[in-house]
Design a protein around this motif. Structure first.
Motif, PDB file in Angstrom:
ATOM      1  N   MET A   1      16.076  35.487  19.006  1.00  0.00           N
ATOM      2  CA  MET A   1      16.950  34.353  19.013  1.00  0.00           C
ATOM      3  C   MET A   1      15.719  33.413  18.129  1.00  0.00           C
ATOM      4  N   LYS A   2      16.433  32.572  17.327  1.00  0.00           N
ATOM      5  CA  LYS A   2      15.896  31.308  16.742  1.00  0.00           C
ATOM      6  C   LYS A   2      15.557  30.302  17.481  1.00  0.00           C
ATOM      7  N   ILE A   3      14.510  30.000  17.662  1.00  0.00           N
ATOM      8  CA  ILE A   3      14.383  28.547  18.533  1.00  0.00           C
ATOM      9  C   ILE A   3      13.407  27.366  17.739  1.00  0.00           C
ATOM     10  N   GLY A   4      13.802  25.964  17.865  1.00  0.00           N
ATOM     11  CA  GLY A   4      13.128  25.321  16.967  1.00  0.00           C
ATOM     12  C   GLY A   4      12.695  24.239  17.699  1.00  0.00           C
ATOM     13  N   TYR A   5      11.633  23.466  17.351  1.00  0.00           N
ATOM     14  CA  TYR A   5      11.013  22.378  17.903  1.00  0.00           C
ATOM     15  C   TYR A   5      10.869  21.299  16.926  1.00  0.00           C
ATOM     16  N   ALA A   6      10.962  20.164  17.135  1.00  0.00           N
ATOM     17  CA  ALA A   6      10.960  19.021  16.379  1.00  0.00           C
ATOM     18  C   ALA A   6      10.324  17.900  16.906  1.00  0.00           C
ATOM     19  N   ARG A   7       9.380  17.065  16.336  1.00  0.00           N
ATOM     20  CA  ARG A   7       8.774  15.827  17.111  1.00  0.00           C
ATOM     21  C   ARG A   7       8.534  14.903  16.002  1.00  0.00           C
ATOM     22  N   LEU A  17      16.151  14.570   9.696  1.00  0.00           N
ATOM     23  CA  LEU A  17      15.460  15.477   8.651  1.00  0.00           C
ATOM     24  C   LEU A  17      14.998  16.777   9.333  1.00  0.00           C
ATOM     25  N   GLN A  18      14.130  16.967  10.170  1.00  0.00           N
ATOM     26  CA  GLN A  18      13.752  18.025  11.126  1.00  0.00           C
ATOM     27  C   GLN A  18      14.973  18.921  11.544  1.00  0.00           C
ATOM     28  N   PHE A  19      16.036  18.191  12.132  1.00  0.00           N
ATOM     29  CA  PHE A  19      17.086  18.844  12.663  1.00  0.00           C
ATOM     30  C   PHE A  19      17.930  19.728  11.458  1.00  0.00           C
ATOM     31  N   ALA A  25      17.755  26.602   8.636  1.00  0.00           N
ATOM     32  CA  ALA A  25      16.810  28.039   8.765  1.00  0.00           C
ATOM     33  C   ALA A  25      17.616  29.123   9.757  1.00  0.00           C
ATOM     34  N   GLY A  26      18.687  28.486  10.206  1.00  0.00           N
ATOM     35  CA  GLY A  26      19.543  29.285  11.013  1.00  0.00           C
ATOM     36  C   GLY A  26      19.310  29.181  12.726  1.00  0.00           C
ATOM     37  N   VAL A  27      18.747  27.922  13.046  1.00  0.00           N
ATOM     38  CA  VAL A  27      18.818  27.689  14.463  1.00  0.00           C
ATOM     39  C   VAL A  27      19.622  26.812  14.859  1.00  0.00           C
ATOM     40  N   SER A  28      20.403  27.224  15.965  1.00  0.00           N
ATOM     41  CA  SER A  28      21.555  26.648  16.525  1.00  0.00           C
ATOM     42  C   SER A  28      21.185  25.219  17.137  1.00  0.00           C
ATOM     43  N   ARG A  29      21.813  24.208  17.002  1.00  0.00           N
ATOM     44  CA  ARG A  29      21.395  22.810  17.195  1.00  0.00           C
ATOM     45  C   ARG A  29      21.080  22.784  18.846  1.00  0.00           C
ATOM     46  N   ILE A  32      17.285  23.535  19.543  1.00  0.00           N
ATOM     47  CA  ILE A  32      16.474  22.916  18.969  1.00  0.00           C
ATOM     48  C   ILE A  32      15.832  21.986  20.208  1.00  0.00           C
ATOM     49  N   TYR A  33      14.642  21.832  20.522  1.00  0.00           N
ATOM     50  CA  TYR A  33      13.976  20.888  21.588  1.00  0.00           C
ATOM     51  C   TYR A  33      13.101  19.954  21.006  1.00  0.00           C
ATOM     52  N   GLU A  34      13.087  18.622  21.599  1.00  0.00           N
ATOM     53  CA  GLU A  34      12.653  17.496  20.766  1.00  0.00           C
ATOM     54  C   GLU A  34      11.573  16.713  21.643  1.00  0.00           C
ATOM     55  N   ASP A  35      10.802  15.911  20.963  1.00  0.00           N
ATOM     56  CA  ASP A  35       9.749  15.022  21.474  1.00  0.00           C
ATOM     57  C   ASP A  35       9.923  13.897  20.949  1.00  0.00           C
ATOM     58  N   LYS A  36       9.709  12.613  21.168  1.00  0.00           N
ATOM     59  CA  LYS A  36       9.411  11.567  20.418  1.00  0.00           C
ATOM     60  C   LYS A  36       8.093  11.108  21.062  1.00  0.00           C
TER      61      LYS A  36
END
Length: 205
Positions: A1-7, A17-19, A25-29, A32-36
């Motif tokens: 499984m593809k997992i994404g991280y955005a900050r 932009l990151q999302f 790239a094939g990551v399901s929305r 995707i984990y995020e931090d601000k």
């Protein structure tokens, strides 16, 4: 499984932009984990949740290398931890875009980054030791400023030695510490530090 991280930083709250790059790239929305928060912020619940969600055989993707680590060393340790767990790591763009631990070339690139991090750590350690040795040679000592002034410590220790000789039970280091406004353990540490320093000086003499 593809997992994404955005900050994003606290000043730039736009994750689009990151999302978009992660989804392309094939990551399901929903994966995707995020931090601000700023890169140096230790409190990043999104990253913590992301790392916990990863399983052996998964792949973690980030937009740029600086999105993942608080600093160079934290980045290297995090990716090494992923490798130990059997999780691949891919950087989509920026200076770390060649890092893809699913390929031999990508592993080599990360290996170079890891070697540079180790080199940096050893270099800092070497410089620190050299600086401390140089300071000691000039009569200066590193570390935090002592909580008890040297003259006050010397006075208390002299009084303690006299009390021991006279078997004066009225005197105690606990009472002396209270008079100096410090905890008894602080007084003990200061005395031990002073004794060690005296021993070091006698060796240099």
């Amino acid at each position: 499984m593809k997992i994404g991280y955005a900050r994003v930083s606290t000043t730039d709250q736009n994750l689009d932009l990151q999302f978009d790059a992660l989804v392309d790239a094939g990551v399901s929305r929903e994966n995707i984990y995020e931090d601000k928060s700023s890169g140096r912020n230790d409190n990043r619940p999104g990253l913590d949740a992301c790392l916990k969600a990863l399983r052996e055989g998964d792949t973690l993707l980030v937009w740029k290398l600086d999105r993942l680590g608080r600093n160079f060393r934290h980045l290297i340790n995090t990716v090494r931890g992923l490798q130990d767990r059997g999780v691949a790591f891919i950087v989509l763009t920026g200076q770390g875009a060649n890092i893809d631990t699913t390929t031999p070339n990508g592993k080599l690139t990360f290996g170079i980054f890891a070697a540079l991090a180790e080199f940096e750590r050893d270099l800092i350690s070497e410089r620190t030791k050299a600086g401390l040795n140089s300071a000691r040679a000039r009569g200066r000592r590193g570390g935090a400023k002592p909580k008890i002034a040297p003259y006050a410590l010397a006075g208390v220790m002299a009084k303690a030695d006299q009390a021991a000789i006279a078997r004066d039970k009225e005197f105690s280091l606990a009472k002396a510490a209270a008079e100096l406004g410090v905890h008894r353990s602080t007084l003990w540490r200061s005395r031990r530090r002073a004794e060690n320093a005296a021993m070091d000086d006698s060796k240099l003499a």
